[in-house]
Write an enzyme that holds these catalytic residues in place. Structure first.
Site, mmCIF file in Angstrom:
data_model
loop_
_atom_site.group_PDB
_atom_site.id
_atom_site.type_symbol
_atom_site.label_atom_id
_atom_site.label_comp_id
_atom_site.label_asym_id
_atom_site.label_seq_id
_atom_site.Cartn_x
_atom_site.Cartn_y
_atom_site.Cartn_z
ATOM 1 N N PHE A 20 35.800 52.925 41.816
ATOM 2 C CA PHE A 20 35.682 52.798 40.453
ATOM 3 C C PHE A 20 34.251 52.070 40.166
ATOM 4 O O PHE A 20 33.503 51.405 40.841
ATOM 5 C CB PHE A 20 36.792 51.549 40.185
ATOM 6 C CG PHE A 20 36.664 51.367 38.592
ATOM 7 C CD1 PHE A 20 36.786 52.492 37.786
ATOM 8 C CD2 PHE A 20 36.200 50.168 38.134
ATOM 9 C CE1 PHE A 20 36.937 52.152 36.420
ATOM 10 C CE2 PHE A 20 36.175 50.066 36.560
ATOM 11 C CZ PHE A 20 36.510 51.035 35.873
ATOM 12 N N ASP B 47 35.591 44.176 47.427
ATOM 13 C CA ASP B 47 35.990 44.560 46.431
ATOM 14 C C ASP B 47 37.769 44.679 46.418
ATOM 15 O O ASP B 47 38.120 45.597 47.031
ATOM 16 C CB ASP B 47 35.426 45.788 45.657
ATOM 17 C CG ASP B 47 35.891 46.160 44.445
ATOM 18 O OD1 ASP B 47 36.973 45.898 44.108
ATOM 19 O OD2 ASP B 47 35.374 46.842 43.403
ATOM 20 N N HIS C 270 42.198 46.299 44.294
ATOM 21 C CA HIS C 270 43.348 47.035 44.787
ATOM 22 C C HIS C 270 44.327 46.288 45.884
ATOM 23 O O HIS C 270 45.297 46.937 46.428
ATOM 24 C CB HIS C 270 43.128 48.464 45.337
ATOM 25 C CG HIS C 270 42.289 49.191 44.618
ATOM 26 N ND1 HIS C 270 41.758 50.438 45.021
ATOM 27 C CD2 HIS C 270 41.921 49.193 43.321
ATOM 28 C CE1 HIS C 270 40.922 51.115 43.831
ATOM 29 N NE2 HIS C 270 40.997 50.480 42.761
ATOM 30 N N GLN D 110 43.410 43.633 35.523
ATOM 31 C CA GLN D 110 43.546 44.500 34.459
ATOM 32 C C GLN D 110 45.304 45.267 34.286
ATOM 33 O O GLN D 110 45.690 45.127 35.277
ATOM 34 C CB GLN D 110 42.558 45.611 34.570
ATOM 35 C CG GLN D 110 42.492 46.805 33.671
ATOM 36 C CD GLN D 110 43.251 48.010 34.410
ATOM 37 O OE1 GLN D 110 43.306 47.985 35.513
ATOM 38 N NE2 GLN D 110 43.522 49.006 33.583
ATOM 39 N N LYS E 217 46.540 46.952 37.197
ATOM 40 C CA LYS E 217 46.505 46.465 38.630
ATOM 41 C C LYS E 217 47.986 45.862 39.323
ATOM 42 O O LYS E 217 48.681 45.685 38.243
ATOM 43 C CB LYS E 217 45.469 45.438 38.670
ATOM 44 C CG LYS E 217 43.999 46.147 38.390
ATOM 45 C CD LYS E 217 43.611 47.072 39.441
ATOM 46 C CE LYS E 217 42.542 47.851 38.879
ATOM 47 N NZ LYS E 217 41.230 47.617 38.770
ATOM 48 N N ARG F 278 27.815 24.912 33.653
ATOM 49 C CA ARG F 278 28.351 23.492 33.346
ATOM 50 C C ARG F 278 29.132 23.142 34.165
ATOM 51 O O ARG F 278 30.361 23.744 34.403
ATOM 52 C CB ARG F 278 28.865 23.663 32.070
ATOM 53 C CG ARG F 278 28.785 22.125 31.132
ATOM 54 C CD ARG F 278 29.112 22.381 29.624
ATOM 55 N NE ARG F 278 29.237 21.179 29.001
ATOM 56 C CZ ARG F 278 29.919 21.226 27.803
ATOM 57 N NH1 ARG F 278 30.529 21.886 27.273
ATOM 58 N NH2 ARG F 278 29.975 19.818 27.649
ATOM 59 N N TYR G 277 26.140 18.143 28.097
ATOM 60 C CA TYR G 277 25.445 19.335 28.193
ATOM 61 C C TYR G 277 24.401 19.410 29.148
ATOM 62 O O TYR G 277 23.077 19.851 28.883
ATOM 63 C CB TYR G 277 25.140 19.390 26.739
ATOM 64 C CG TYR G 277 26.221 19.662 25.677
ATOM 65 C CD1 TYR G 277 26.932 20.858 25.857
ATOM 66 C CD2 TYR G 277 26.451 18.445 24.813
ATOM 67 C CE1 TYR G 277 27.983 20.926 24.789
ATOM 68 C CE2 TYR G 277 27.653 18.702 23.845
ATOM 69 C CZ TYR G 277 28.403 20.055 24.057
ATOM 70 O OH TYR G 277 29.723 19.989 23.231
ATOM 71 N N ARG H 35 35.045 32.418 31.738
ATOM 72 C CA ARG H 35 36.286 31.512 31.761
ATOM 73 C C ARG H 35 37.504 32.483 31.250
ATOM 74 O O ARG H 35 37.447 33.174 30.172
ATOM 75 C CB ARG H 35 36.455 30.224 30.867
ATOM 76 C CG ARG H 35 35.487 29.411 31.446
ATOM 77 C CD ARG H 35 35.387 28.028 30.704
ATOM 78 N NE ARG H 35 35.215 28.078 29.477
ATOM 79 C CZ ARG H 35 34.081 28.105 28.545
ATOM 80 N NH1 ARG H 35 33.061 27.632 29.415
ATOM 81 N NH2 ARG H 35 34.181 28.135 27.198
HETATM 82 C C1 LIG Z 1 39.827 47.876 38.264
HETATM 83 C C2 LIG Z 1 38.532 47.669 39.499
HETATM 84 C C3 LIG Z 1 37.546 46.927 39.193
HETATM 85 C C4 LIG Z 1 37.298 46.059 37.935
HETATM 86 O O1 LIG Z 1 38.184 45.502 37.366
HETATM 87 P P1 LIG Z 1 38.326 45.240 35.959
HETATM 88 O O2 LIG Z 1 39.108 43.891 35.796
HETATM 89 O O3 LIG Z 1 38.751 46.433 35.382
HETATM 90 O O4 LIG Z 1 37.078 44.846 35.277
HETATM 91 C C5 LIG Z 1 36.548 46.763 40.144
HETATM 92 N N1 LIG Z 1 36.720 47.615 41.290
HETATM 93 C C6 LIG Z 1 37.843 48.483 41.430
HETATM 94 C C7 LIG Z 1 37.633 49.087 42.645
HETATM 95 C C8 LIG Z 1 38.615 48.543 40.397
HETATM 96 O O5 LIG Z 1 39.530 49.498 40.663
#
Ligand SMILES: *Cc1c(COP(=O)(O)O)cnc(C)c1O
Length: 391
Positions: free
Chosen positions: A90, A161, A164, A187, A190, A219, A226, A236
């Site tokens: 992605f 990453d 998944h 997201q 997912k 922070r 601050y 956040r």
């Molecule tokens: C979904 C996804 C992301 C990003 O996630 P978001 O929450 O949509 O920003 C990053 N890497 C891979 C491989 C993804 O499938």
């Protein structure tokens, strides 16, 4: 049944929710603190999500893309540094590097698992390499043994990453036990979700603290004066999302077990269809949460592959085309790219990513929450549609 009326039965809906999410949302609402500072939902979620993956050091953030950006940032990636990224993933994987002014160096993937090819990583490591980003494609953990060795020899960190890979394991180790930073997404599509959201896992407290500070405008949590300690941004996540994610985490393990069982069946049914090659498995990944049910139609033209996806959708199968190879998007070339690189030069260096991006498709993981009978019905539709398209 008349073959042209052939349709898959209705598969389970996604996202799934119940009283756990309802109760959590009300709890967050009535807590009277709707942001994480002073609230307890995000704090609790981080502990629970970390523990589930074998680490005490988790940080929830606004998205998976932000998790990757922040992960690279705390690993010290600066403008002009190189980050090695698979060419088939992605867009967020390379975008995160480019947002920091870094240069994503795209390398080829394994034609069977679709994960980054360690020998291609080895060839791409150079004096400016600052991080290596394996993507655990569809829940299949990349070859972490080879990658950890390459990373250690080069003195460069890995950033997994794991968008998944919620609940995945590599030789019995959970993602948080693999010794490197890992980034997740929550997201809507997912494996667990609050609509949007992300998280980072860290192997040690110091990196997590650095990431916490950066995700909150520089922070520290206790600052009241601050005294912004570093740069960063506001990544956040709010308490409502935190409460939903706690409930979603409670559903994950059982859903992974169902998907493991269903994929074993669907994989074999798909493999029996002429012209269909399902994603392979490196068995060192001994728990695969199956974010996607992926398969290739080797040799097919891209247009024909796209028509097959449309036809599957029309027959109630939740199908999608595979990711476009990153270098075949305009967005990739809008950021920093390796000097002298072109679409053709990267395509030549990444023949497997190039082929997969044309011939791969995937079914939504809700497919794998269906019954064993559903797997037979889905495979029957795939066989029918592919046979007609190939004729
Ligand atoms: C979904 C996804 C992301 C990003 O996630 P978001 O929450 O949509 O920003 C990053 N890497 C891979 C491989 C993804 O499938």
């Amino acid at each position: 049944m008349n073959a042209d009326a052939l349709r898959a039965p209705d598969l389970p809906a996604w996202p799934q929710y119940g009283d756990e999410e309802r109760v959590g949302l009300i709890r967050a609402l009535e807590q009277g603190q709707w942001w994480r500072i002073g609230g307890s939902e995000v704090d609790s979620f981080e502990q629970e999500f970390g523990a589930f993956h074998g680490t005490d050091h988790a940080l929830a953030v606004t998205s998976g893309t932000h998790a990757l950006e922040l992960g690279l940032e705390v690993l010290g990636v600066k403008p002009g540094d190189e980050v090695i990224v698979p060419a088939f993933t992605f867009f967020a994987s390379s975008l995160a590097a480019q947002r920091l002014g870094a240069v994503p160096v795209l390398v080829d993937v394994d034609p069977d698992t679709y994960c980054i090819d360690p020998s291609a990583v080895e060839a791409a490591i150079g004096p400016r390499t600052r991080a290596i980003m394996p993507v655990h494609m569809a829940g299949q953990i990349a070859d972490m043994d080879a990658l950890e060795k390459l990373a250690a020899d080069a003195g460069v960190p890995l950033l997994q990453d794991a968008a998944h890979a919620h609940g995945a394991r590599w030789q019995g180790k959970r993602v948080g036990e693999l010794g490197s930073v890992a980034a997740f997404s929550f997201q809507n599509g997912k494996l667990m979700t609050a609509g949007e959201g992300g998280a980072l896992l860290f192997p040690e407290a110091e990196l997590r603290e650095e990431a916490f500070v950066r995700h909150s405008c520089g922070r520290p949590a206790t600052d009241r004066k601050y005294f912004h300690r570093s740069g960063g941004s506001n990544y956040r996540i709010g308490e409502f999302a935190g409460s939903v994610l706690r409930a979603q985490l409670g559903r994950l393990d059982e859903q992974v077990s169902v998907r493991e069982e269903r994929w074993a069946l669907l994989h074999d049914l798909l493999a029996g269809i002429p012209g269909v090659v399902p994603q392979g498995r490196d068995t060192r990944c001994d728990r695969n949460p199956h974010y996607m049910a992926m398969f290739r139609l080797p040799g097919i033209a891209e247009e024909r592959r796209n028509q097959i996806v449309d036809e599957l959708l029309a027959r109630n199968v939740p199908a999608f085309v595979g990711f476009r190879a990153l270098y075949r998007t305009d967005g990739f070339w809008a950021g920093r790219t390796p000097e002298g690189a072109s679409v053709d030069s990267i395509a030549r260096a990444c023949p497997d990513a190039d082929a997969i991006s044309v011939d791969c498709l995937w079914l939504h993981h809700r497919t794998l929450l269906g019954s064993a009978e559903d797997m037979h019905a889905v495979a029957e539709v795939v066989a029918h549609v592919v046979r007609r398209a190939r004729a």
